[in-house]
Design an enzyme around this catalytic site. Structure first.
Site, PDB file in Angstrom:
ATOM      1  N   GLU A 133      45.512 -56.196  34.524  1.00  0.00           N
ATOM      2  CA  GLU A 133      44.656 -57.548  34.594  1.00  0.00           C
ATOM      3  C   GLU A 133      43.167 -57.591  35.068  1.00  0.00           C
ATOM      4  OE1 GLU A 133      45.746 -61.979  35.999  1.00  0.00           O
ATOM      5  OE2 GLU A 133      47.289 -61.047  34.844  1.00  0.00           O
ATOM      6  N   ASP A 134      43.082 -56.923  36.247  1.00  0.00           N
ATOM      7  CA  ASP A 134      41.921 -57.125  36.826  1.00  0.00           C
ATOM      8  C   ASP A 134      41.076 -55.836  36.993  1.00  0.00           C
ATOM      9  OD1 ASP A 134      42.562 -59.771  37.214  1.00  0.00           O
ATOM     10  OD2 ASP A 134      43.474 -59.412  39.481  1.00  0.00           O
TER      11      ASP A 134
END
Length: 177
Positions: free
Chosen positions: A67-68
């Site tokens: 996600e990051d």
């Protein structure tokens, strides 16, 4: 391989992937959040006899990589195996969906996963329910608390110890509203 070695190797990988990232409104390295989630998992594992601690620790340390960071599912699969990669993917919000649908989509995928994935989501929100960033207004804080309530309701029955911890943190978070 020992759980300590797996933890250290996974933490090293996650640290490199999150290098330069910090906690919101802070200069604290992001890896502190990952370590805090892993700490919640370590304590929770002591309260459950049928719990894959190694898997849960890997998921805790890697849960934000897809996600990051620029980490891909396939990179995680190659480095840590399909079970870990699939768990991280379940914990990852799908950015192709409208923002308001992302959390429920992820929670649905988490509910289809092994209990260790459920535990990491609970531990993640426990860790995140600390003093909110200074720039959050009351509405944002209230929304975040409501999201935590949804997570708790949707993942009820997955890990009693972490559910109680999250319920306590939700209640304590009211001081910021």
């Amino acid at each position: 391989m020992t759980v300590q070695t797996i933890y250290q190797d996974t933490l090293r990988f996650a640290s490199i992937k999150h290098l330069g990232q910090t906690l919101p409104s802070s200069s604290i390295p992001y890896v502190v959040h990952l370590s805090n989630v892993a700490m919640e998992i370590l304590v929770a594992a002591q309260h459950h006899s049928d719990f894959n601690l190694t898997l849960a620790l890997q998921l805790a340390l890697l849960h934000d990589t897809i996600e990051d960071t620029d980490t891909t599912y396939y990179e995680l699969e190659e480095e840590f195996g399909t079970t870990v990669a699939s768990g991280v993917l379940a914990l990852t919000k799908n950015s192709a969906l409208p923002k308001e649908a992302r959390m429920m989509d992820s929670l649905n995928r988490i509910r289809e996963s092994v209990p260790e994935v459920w535990a990491v989501k609970l531990a993640d929100r426990i860790t995140n329910l600390q003093q909110p960033p200074a720039h959050w207004d009351t509405a944002k804080k209230a929304d975040y608390q409501e999201q935590a309530k949804v997570i708790l309701a949707q993942l009820s029955g997955g890990n009693t110890f972490l559910e109680h911890r999250l319920a306590e943190k939700i209640k304590a978070y009211s001081q910021y509203l």
